[in-house]
Design an enzyme around this catalytic site. Structure first.
Site, PDB file in Angstrom:
ATOM      1  N   CYS A   1      29.922  46.510  37.607  1.00  0.00           N
ATOM      2  CA  CYS A   1      30.624  45.747  38.337  1.00  0.00           C
ATOM      3  C   CYS A   1      31.863  47.868  38.993  1.00  0.00           C
ATOM      4  O   CYS A   1      31.115  48.779  38.067  1.00  0.00           O
ATOM      5  CB  CYS A   1      30.907  45.201  38.522  1.00  0.00           C
ATOM      6  SG  CYS A   1      32.708  45.103  37.428  1.00  0.00           S
ATOM      7  N   HIS A   2      32.927  47.301  40.073  1.00  0.00           N
ATOM      8  CA  HIS A   2      33.893  48.912  39.408  1.00  0.00           C
ATOM      9  C   HIS A   2      34.323  49.096  38.227  1.00  0.00           C
ATOM     10  O   HIS A   2      34.112  50.242  38.313  1.00  0.00           O
ATOM     11  CB  HIS A   2      34.796  47.718  40.810  1.00  0.00           C
ATOM     12  CG  HIS A   2      35.247  48.903  40.666  1.00  0.00           C
ATOM     13  ND1 HIS A   2      35.004  51.276  42.038  1.00  0.00           N
ATOM     14  CD2 HIS A   2      36.310  49.816  40.600  1.00  0.00           C
ATOM     15  CE1 HIS A   2      36.187  51.514  41.866  1.00  0.00           C
ATOM     16  NE2 HIS A   2      36.485  50.718  40.794  1.00  0.00           N
TER      17      HIS A   2
END
Length: 116
Positions: A68-69
């Protein structure tokens, strides 16, 4: 998180360079808007909230690498898949931020959200 296996950007890059990386599935669990900014080449965008639906289509024998981020949402996704019997699940430590900071390029990625 107990049992969570992690890879850093360097380790993942090495795996992707190997001849036998065909059994490796990269899943970007960010939102489509985040993923549109670029991800890891070969990854498929499966937003975290769609993982219960799309997860049924995943190969149980494949090595699944989620990112993800920053690594927090993908850790949740890993935990979810592990409760569903997937054992070869890895979280990318540091997420796409760690990947970028290690000097690795970003690429357009495929979305699986449309098929869910």
């Amino acid at each position: 998180m107990l049992g969570l296996k992690e890879l850093d950007a360097l380790q993942l890059h090495g795996l992707l360079q190997e001849q036998d990386s065909k059994g490796l599935v990269l899943l970007d669990v960010r939102t489509p808007a985040e993923a549109a900014r670029g991800g890891i080449s070969g990854a498929r965008n499966v937003p975290l909230h769609l993982l219960p639906v799309v997860g049924q289509e995943l190969d149980n024998d494949a090595s699944l690498v989620l990112y993800c981020h920053s690594g927090a949402r993908s850790a949740q996704g890993c935990a979810f898949l592990m409760t569903r019997g997937y054992s070869n699940v890895y979280n990318l430590r540091g997420g796409i931020l760690g990947w970028s900071q290690s000097g690795r390029p970003l690429a357009p990625i495929e979305s699986m959200a449309a098929s869910a």
